[in-house]
Design a protein around this motif. Structure first.
Motif, mmCIF file in Angstrom:
data_model
loop_
_atom_site.group_PDB
_atom_site.id
_atom_site.type_symbol
_atom_site.label_atom_id
_atom_site.label_comp_id
_atom_site.label_asym_id
_atom_site.label_seq_id
_atom_site.Cartn_x
_atom_site.Cartn_y
_atom_site.Cartn_z
ATOM 1 N N THR A 5 11.251 -1.865 16.514
ATOM 2 C CA THR A 5 11.381 -1.263 15.190
ATOM 3 C C THR A 5 11.985 0.123 15.318
ATOM 4 O O THR A 5 11.624 0.886 16.221
ATOM 5 C CB THR A 5 10.005 -1.162 14.506
ATOM 6 N N THR A 6 12.911 0.449 14.418
ATOM 7 C CA THR A 6 13.562 1.747 14.448
ATOM 8 C C THR A 6 13.650 2.316 13.041
ATOM 9 O O THR A 6 13.488 1.583 12.054
ATOM 10 C CB THR A 6 14.982 1.635 15.047
ATOM 11 N N ASP A 7 13.894 3.601 12.940
ATOM 12 C CA ASP A 7 14.075 4.212 11.634
ATOM 13 C C ASP A 7 15.375 3.710 11.009
ATOM 14 O O ASP A 7 16.319 3.323 11.710
ATOM 15 C CB ASP A 7 14.135 5.738 11.765
ATOM 16 N N ALA A 8 15.422 3.751 9.675
ATOM 17 C CA ALA A 8 16.642 3.354 8.981
ATOM 18 C C ALA A 8 17.765 4.332 9.315
ATOM 19 O O ALA A 8 17.547 5.546 9.363
ATOM 20 C CB ALA A 8 16.403 3.324 7.475
ATOM 21 N N PRO A 9 18.959 3.844 9.590
ATOM 22 C CA PRO A 9 20.075 4.730 9.945
ATOM 23 C C PRO A 9 20.506 5.582 8.757
ATOM 24 O O PRO A 9 20.295 5.214 7.599
ATOM 25 C CB PRO A 9 21.179 3.754 10.359
ATOM 26 N N ALA A 10 21.144 6.707 9.071
ATOM 27 C CA ALA A 10 21.662 7.578 8.013
ATOM 28 C C ALA A 10 23.035 7.122 7.547
ATOM 29 O O ALA A 10 23.394 7.303 6.377
ATOM 30 C CB ALA A 10 21.734 9.018 8.513
ATOM 31 N N GLU A 11 23.818 6.528 8.445
ATOM 32 C CA GLU A 11 25.161 6.073 8.094
ATOM 33 C C GLU A 11 25.476 4.787 8.829
ATOM 34 O O GLU A 11 25.183 4.653 10.020
ATOM 35 C CB GLU A 11 26.212 7.140 8.439
ATOM 36 N N VAL A 12 26.058 3.849 8.122
ATOM 37 C CA VAL A 12 26.497 2.599 8.733
ATOM 38 C C VAL A 12 27.964 2.367 8.390
ATOM 39 O O VAL A 12 28.452 2.780 7.333
ATOM 40 C CB VAL A 12 25.660 1.387 8.263
ATOM 41 N N ALA A 13 28.673 1.725 9.307
ATOM 42 C CA ALA A 13 30.033 1.270 9.052
ATOM 43 C C ALA A 13 30.000 -0.246 8.933
ATOM 44 O O ALA A 13 29.407 -0.921 9.779
ATOM 45 C CB ALA A 13 30.973 1.694 10.174
ATOM 46 N N VAL A 14 30.598 -0.766 7.889
ATOM 47 C CA VAL A 14 30.622 -2.210 7.667
ATOM 48 C C VAL A 14 32.069 -2.658 7.547
ATOM 49 O O VAL A 14 32.855 -2.094 6.787
ATOM 50 C CB VAL A 14 29.805 -2.620 6.422
ATOM 51 N N LEU A 15 32.426 -3.672 8.325
ATOM 52 C CA LEU A 15 33.804 -4.149 8.402
ATOM 53 C C LEU A 15 33.871 -5.590 7.911
ATOM 54 O O LEU A 15 33.050 -6.427 8.301
ATOM 55 C CB LEU A 15 34.310 -4.091 9.842
ATOM 56 N N LEU A 151 19.891 -11.584 17.588
ATOM 57 C CA LEU A 151 19.144 -10.529 16.909
ATOM 58 C C LEU A 151 18.880 -10.973 15.480
ATOM 59 O O LEU A 151 19.780 -11.497 14.815
ATOM 60 C CB LEU A 151 19.939 -9.217 16.909
ATOM 61 N N PHE A 152 17.653 -10.771 15.018
ATOM 62 C CA PHE A 152 17.272 -11.197 13.677
ATOM 63 C C PHE A 152 16.713 -10.010 12.894
ATOM 64 O O PHE A 152 15.961 -9.203 13.440
ATOM 65 C CB PHE A 152 16.204 -12.296 13.743
ATOM 66 N N HIS A 153 17.105 -9.936 11.630
ATOM 67 C CA HIS A 153 16.561 -8.917 10.733
ATOM 68 C C HIS A 153 15.795 -9.624 9.623
ATOM 69 O O HIS A 153 16.406 -10.172 8.689
ATOM 70 C CB HIS A 153 17.679 -8.059 10.128
ATOM 71 N N PRO A 154 14.454 -9.647 9.681
ATOM 72 C CA PRO A 154 13.678 -10.298 8.640
ATOM 73 C C PRO A 154 13.896 -9.634 7.288
ATOM 74 O O PRO A 154 13.979 -8.403 7.183
ATOM 75 C CB PRO A 154 12.230 -10.123 9.115
ATOM 76 N N ILE A 155 14.002 -10.445 6.255
ATOM 77 C CA ILE A 155 14.089 -9.945 4.881
ATOM 78 C C ILE A 155 13.057 -10.687 4.042
ATOM 79 O O ILE A 155 12.654 -11.805 4.359
ATOM 80 C CB ILE A 155 15.500 -10.119 4.285
ATOM 81 N N THR A 156 12.639 -10.064 2.972
ATOM 82 C CA THR A 156 11.643 -10.687 2.109
ATOM 83 C C THR A 156 12.285 -11.796 1.274
ATOM 84 O O THR A 156 13.512 -11.848 1.105
ATOM 85 C CB THR A 156 11.017 -9.651 1.168
ATOM 86 N N THR A 157 11.452 -12.667 0.741
ATOM 87 C CA THR A 157 11.956 -13.703 -0.154
ATOM 88 C C THR A 157 12.618 -13.076 -1.372
ATOM 89 O O THR A 157 13.656 -13.556 -1.845
ATOM 90 C CB THR A 157 10.805 -14.621 -0.594
#
Length: 216
Positions: A5-15, A151-157
């Motif tokens: 588990t990590t803190d939410a990033p401040a900036e992301v790049a999405v391509l 790698l998996f990122h769980p999300i809620t229903t």
């Protein structure tokens, strides 16, 4: 399964190669990140659709998928389905984008994608973002190229269902595709949820990452 588990990033790049790739591949993750980090900086680059109705769809969609975030979206006008033939120009555009952003994480298509535009972008991403964690998202479509994610990122229903609603609301140009429906999107996120012992999840391919214990 080991949970890091990590803190939410401040900036992301999405391509993305096409308008809707990002939302399909990681819309639930974007919603979760935006909700977890008010003021998140989202820097996005899409290769095709510039100057068309698809660009308008993408701008409205990213605003909905990233509530409260600061969004900087560039939509280029490379021809759909011709990315390999535009390799040099795409690399130059990606390099210019790289020099303008400082992301904590980079999200891009995964290298095993069967679509030539997705695959070209996936192959070029690590040549520009050499010192970044790159997570390759999967794009549901008719090709049998579903990856073996690592790698998996769980999300809620709730997030999974919200993603589906937003996809249909903001991409009307795509709803006639036979794979673009609620069962497809929720089915995939439920499958990834089963594989990560959660209700729903989005999955990513990681080619290389560093792990440090004790902050050393």
């Amino acid at each position: 399964m080991i949970d890091f588990t990590t803190d939410a990033p401040a900036e992301v790049a999405v391509l993305g190669a096409h308008c809707d790739d990002i939302a399909i591949g990681m819309g639930g993750t974007l919603l979760t990140l935006a909700n977890s980090r008010p003021g998140l900086n989202v820097r996005a680059l899409v290769l095709t659709g510039g100057g068309t109705e698809r660009e308008a769809e993408e701008r409205a969609a990213l605003a909905a998928f990233c509530p409260g975030a600061t969004i900087d979206l560039t939509v280029l006008d490379f021809p759909d389905g011709r990315a390999p033939a535009r390799w040099e120009s795409i690399k130059e555009s990606l390099g210019a984008f790289r020099r303008a952003v400082t992301p904590d994480i980079v999200f891009a298509p995964q290298r095993g994608d069967a679509h030539q535009d997705h695959r070209t972008l996936a192959e070029l991403a690590p040549t520009e973002f050499r010192d970044h964690l790159i997570l390759g998202y999967e794009i549901l479509k008719w090709e049998t190229d579903t990856p073996h994610p690592t790698l998996f990122h769980p999300i809620t229903t709730e997030i999974a269902e919200q993603k589906v609603r937003l996809l249909h609301e903001h991409y009307p140009s795509q709803v006639n595709h036979d794979w673009f429906d609620q069962l497809s999107f929720l089915g995939l996120s439920r499958l990834r949820g089963v594989q990560s012992r959660s209700r729903h999840a989005e999955a990513f391919v990681v080619e290389k990452a560093l792990l440090r214990f004790g902050g050393n």
